[in-house]
Design a protein around this motif. Sequence first.
Motif, PDB file in Angstrom:
ATOM      1  N   LYS A   7      55.098 -13.062   2.206  1.00  0.00           N
ATOM      2  CA  LYS A   7      55.260 -14.219   3.066  1.00  0.00           C
ATOM      3  C   LYS A   7      54.862 -15.476   2.305  1.00  0.00           C
ATOM      4  CE  LYS A   7      54.556 -11.923   7.518  1.00  0.00           C
ATOM      5  NZ  LYS A   7      53.708 -11.850   8.743  1.00  0.00           N
ATOM      6  N   LEU A   8      55.556 -16.560   2.589  1.00  0.00           N
ATOM      7  CA  LEU A   8      55.366 -17.797   1.848  1.00  0.00           C
ATOM      8  C   LEU A   8      53.920 -18.277   1.881  1.00  0.00           C
ATOM      9  CD1 LEU A   8      57.119 -20.077   0.390  1.00  0.00           C
ATOM     10  CD2 LEU A   8      56.822 -21.333   2.517  1.00  0.00           C
ATOM     11  N   ASP A   9      53.290 -18.291   3.063  1.00  0.00           N
ATOM     12  CA  ASP A   9      51.929 -18.817   3.161  1.00  0.00           C
ATOM     13  C   ASP A   9      50.929 -17.953   2.410  1.00  0.00           C
ATOM     14  OD1 ASP A   9      52.154 -16.707   4.888  1.00  0.00           O
ATOM     15  OD2 ASP A   9      51.136 -17.667   6.578  1.00  0.00           O
ATOM     16  N   GLN A  10      51.237 -16.665   2.237  1.00  0.00           N
ATOM     17  CA  GLN A  10      50.352 -15.774   1.491  1.00  0.00           C
ATOM     18  C   GLN A  10      50.559 -15.928  -0.012  1.00  0.00           C
ATOM     19  OE1 GLN A  10      51.343 -11.897   2.996  1.00  0.00           O
ATOM     20  NE2 GLN A  10      50.251 -12.190   4.932  1.00  0.00           N
ATOM     21  N   ALA A  11      51.782 -16.243  -0.412  1.00  0.00           N
ATOM     22  CA  ALA A  11      52.116 -16.272  -1.837  1.00  0.00           C
ATOM     23  C   ALA A  11      51.845 -17.614  -2.493  1.00  0.00           C
ATOM     24  CB  ALA A  11      53.592 -15.913  -2.022  1.00  0.00           C
ATOM     25  N   LEU A  12      52.008 -18.714  -1.759  1.00  0.00           N
ATOM     26  CA  LEU A  12      51.885 -20.032  -2.379  1.00  0.00           C
ATOM     27  C   LEU A  12      50.455 -20.360  -2.776  1.00  0.00           C
ATOM     28  CD1 LEU A  12      54.257 -22.603  -0.638  1.00  0.00           C
ATOM     29  CD2 LEU A  12      54.443 -21.542  -2.879  1.00  0.00           C
ATOM     30  N   GLY A  13      49.540 -20.334  -1.799  1.00  0.00           N
ATOM     31  CA  GLY A  13      48.159 -20.673  -2.090  1.00  0.00           C
ATOM     32  C   GLY A  13      48.068 -22.010  -2.795  1.00  0.00           C
ATOM     33  N   ALA A  14      47.297 -22.038  -3.892  1.00  0.00           N
ATOM     34  CA  ALA A  14      47.124 -23.259  -4.677  1.00  0.00           C
ATOM     35  C   ALA A  14      47.960 -23.188  -5.955  1.00  0.00           C
ATOM     36  CB  ALA A  14      45.652 -23.456  -5.017  1.00  0.00           C
ATOM     37  N   SER A  15      49.171 -22.686  -5.838  1.00  0.00           N
ATOM     38  CA  SER A  15      50.024 -22.479  -7.002  1.00  0.00           C
ATOM     39  C   SER A  15      50.748 -23.763  -7.398  1.00  0.00           C
ATOM     40  CB  SER A  15      51.054 -21.389  -6.695  1.00  0.00           C
ATOM     41  OG  SER A  15      51.960 -21.862  -5.712  1.00  0.00           O
ATOM     42  N   PRO A  16      51.302 -23.806  -8.634  1.00  0.00           N
ATOM     43  CA  PRO A  16      52.135 -24.957  -9.012  1.00  0.00           C
ATOM     44  C   PRO A  16      53.305 -25.171  -8.062  1.00  0.00           C
ATOM     45  CG  PRO A  16      51.534 -23.699 -10.956  1.00  0.00           C
ATOM     46  CD  PRO A  16      51.059 -22.905  -9.767  1.00  0.00           C
ATOM     47  N   ALA A  17      53.868 -24.082  -7.519  1.00  0.00           N
ATOM     48  CA  ALA A  17      54.981 -24.218  -6.584  1.00  0.00           C
ATOM     49  C   ALA A  17      54.565 -24.990  -5.334  1.00  0.00           C
ATOM     50  CB  ALA A  17      55.520 -22.841  -6.198  1.00  0.00           C
ATOM     51  N   ALA A  18      53.310 -24.814  -4.903  1.00  0.00           N
ATOM     52  CA  ALA A  18      52.825 -25.544  -3.730  1.00  0.00           C
ATOM     53  C   ALA A  18      52.789 -27.040  -4.001  1.00  0.00           C
ATOM     54  CB  ALA A  18      51.434 -25.046  -3.339  1.00  0.00           C
ATOM     55  N   LEU A  19      52.494 -27.412  -5.244  1.00  0.00           N
ATOM     56  CA  LEU A  19      52.494 -28.827  -5.612  1.00  0.00           C
ATOM     57  C   LEU A  19      53.911 -29.372  -5.749  1.00  0.00           C
ATOM     58  CD1 LEU A  19      49.655 -28.920  -8.283  1.00  0.00           C
ATOM     59  CD2 LEU A  19      49.688 -30.212  -6.160  1.00  0.00           C
ATOM     60  N   LEU A  20      54.785 -28.576  -6.350  1.00  0.00           N
ATOM     61  CA  LEU A  20      56.136 -29.051  -6.622  1.00  0.00           C
ATOM     62  C   LEU A  20      57.006 -29.109  -5.381  1.00  0.00           C
ATOM     63  CD1 LEU A  20      56.773 -27.081  -9.935  1.00  0.00           C
ATOM     64  CD2 LEU A  20      56.411 -29.540  -9.712  1.00  0.00           C
ATOM     65  N   GLY A  72      55.752 -28.260  -1.987  1.00  0.00           N
ATOM     66  CA  GLY A  72      55.017 -28.266  -0.727  1.00  0.00           C
ATOM     67  C   GLY A  72      55.325 -29.483   0.126  1.00  0.00           C
ATOM     68  N   THR A  73      54.891 -29.434   1.380  1.00  0.00           N
ATOM     69  CA  THR A  73      55.225 -30.490   2.327  1.00  0.00           C
ATOM     70  C   THR A  73      54.163 -31.574   2.432  1.00  0.00           C
ATOM     71  OG1 THR A  73      54.282 -29.146   4.099  1.00  0.00           O
ATOM     72  CG2 THR A  73      56.641 -28.951   3.727  1.00  0.00           C
ATOM     73  N   ASN A  74      52.892 -31.232   2.137  1.00  0.00           N
ATOM     74  CA  ASN A  74      51.819 -32.212   2.321  1.00  0.00           C
ATOM     75  C   ASN A  74      50.706 -31.943   1.307  1.00  0.00           C
ATOM     76  OD1 ASN A  74      49.709 -33.878   3.179  1.00  0.00           O
ATOM     77  ND2 ASN A  74      50.292 -33.683   5.339  1.00  0.00           N
ATOM     78  N   ILE A  75      50.809 -32.567   0.143  1.00  0.00           N
ATOM     79  CA  ILE A  75      49.866 -32.301  -0.936  1.00  0.00           C
ATOM     80  C   ILE A  75      48.433 -32.632  -0.539  1.00  0.00           C
ATOM     81  CG2 ILE A  75      49.113 -33.142  -3.199  1.00  0.00           C
ATOM     82  CD1 ILE A  75      51.932 -33.133  -4.117  1.00  0.00           C
ATOM     83  N   GLU A  76      48.223 -33.785   0.085  1.00  0.00           N
ATOM     84  CA  GLU A  76      46.848 -34.189   0.373  1.00  0.00           C
ATOM     85  C   GLU A  76      46.243 -33.448   1.556  1.00  0.00           C
ATOM     86  OE1 GLU A  76      45.470 -38.142  -0.846  1.00  0.00           O
ATOM     87  OE2 GLU A  76      47.579 -38.734  -0.627  1.00  0.00           O
ATOM     88  N   ARG A  77      47.052 -32.760   2.323  1.00  0.00           N
ATOM     89  CA  ARG A  77      46.503 -31.867   3.341  1.00  0.00           C
ATOM     90  C   ARG A  77      45.953 -30.610   2.678  1.00  0.00           C
ATOM     91  NH1 ARG A  77      50.965 -29.055   6.583  1.00  0.00           N
ATOM     92  NH2 ARG A  77      51.017 -27.965   4.584  1.00  0.00           N
ATOM     93  N   ASP A  78      46.609 -30.166   1.607  1.00  0.00           N
ATOM     94  CA  ASP A  78      46.248 -28.909   0.958  1.00  0.00           C
ATOM     95  C   ASP A  78      45.312 -29.081  -0.230  1.00  0.00           C
ATOM     96  OD1 ASP A  78      47.951 -27.582   2.755  1.00  0.00           O
ATOM     97  OD2 ASP A  78      49.684 -27.896   1.450  1.00  0.00           O
ATOM     98  N   PHE A  79      45.296 -30.302  -0.835  1.00  0.00           N
ATOM     99  CA  PHE A  79      44.509 -30.522  -2.042  1.00  0.00           C
ATOM    100  C   PHE A  79      43.739 -31.839  -1.943  1.00  0.00           C
ATOM    101  CE2 PHE A  79      48.200 -28.030  -3.332  1.00  0.00           C
ATOM    102  CZ  PHE A  79      47.656 -27.041  -4.125  1.00  0.00           C
ATOM    103  N   GLU A  80      42.554 -31.854  -2.550  1.00  0.00           N
ATOM    104  CA  GLU A  80      41.822 -33.099  -2.762  1.00  0.00           C
ATOM    105  C   GLU A  80      42.160 -33.585  -4.167  1.00  0.00           C
ATOM    106  OE1 GLU A  80      37.229 -34.827  -3.006  1.00  0.00           O
ATOM    107  OE2 GLU A  80      37.599 -32.710  -2.568  1.00  0.00           O
ATOM    108  N   LEU A  81      42.585 -34.834  -4.298  1.00  0.00           N
ATOM    109  CA  LEU A  81      43.043 -35.364  -5.575  1.00  0.00           C
ATOM    110  C   LEU A  81      41.939 -36.166  -6.248  1.00  0.00           C
ATOM    111  CD1 LEU A  81      46.612 -36.557  -4.523  1.00  0.00           C
ATOM    112  CD2 LEU A  81      45.865 -34.284  -5.263  1.00  0.00           C
ATOM    113  N   LYS A  82      41.685 -35.864  -7.529  1.00  0.00           N
ATOM    114  CA  LYS A  82      40.640 -36.546  -8.286  1.00  0.00           C
ATOM    115  C   LYS A  82      41.194 -36.981  -9.640  1.00  0.00           C
ATOM    116  CE  LYS A  82      36.862 -33.739  -6.336  1.00  0.00           C
ATOM    117  NZ  LYS A  82      35.701 -32.842  -6.681  1.00  0.00           N
TER     118      LYS A  82
END
Length: 202
Positions: A98-111, A113-123
Amino acid sequence: MKPLALGAAMVVSGLAHADAVEALRDFAKDVRSGRAEFTQTVTAPDGKRKKTSSGSFEFQRPNQFRFVYSKPFEQLIVGDGKKVWMYDPDLQQASSRKLDQALGASPAALLAGTNIERDFELKPQPDSQGMSWVQAVPRQPDAVVQSLRIGFKGRELAAIELQDGFGQRSLIQFSALVPNASVAPERFRFVAPPGTDVIDSP
């Protein structure tokens, strides 16, 4: 260096770091699809052993992507928006998650994904290797990926570096990136070739 010059240099450096964060935000907002070539170098925890592979990738938001590894071995990874498929032609095996199980914090999630700042803190990170870098820290703990860094040359995505839970580092370098490229919908559908052993999770 004189104090005034040093202060100016620090301000310029800080702006460059902030620009990398803005570049990632703009990429997520303005680039809805794309294609590129990539080279991936995986370095073992001891820092000595390295493996290099190359191929191409395509993506379209939300959550559709296609990674084609061509060298040294063929492998296909397809995200169709609901599942992520992995296909090994040498073994004639395909599996899905399933997509939500496979993506996690992967590069594909960044490339893709629908909402980067919801899923990641940017520094912002210091410039290196001729690139401006931003670190993306997963907001939810990820057992596979411990850290991600994204490199930009100006406003162009140039690299993604990640460290996994086993201490391995992967550097993915992009070339010939075409932002907002027209990508046919069927590129994000996986159809198993005849004779493939398919393990399809519900």
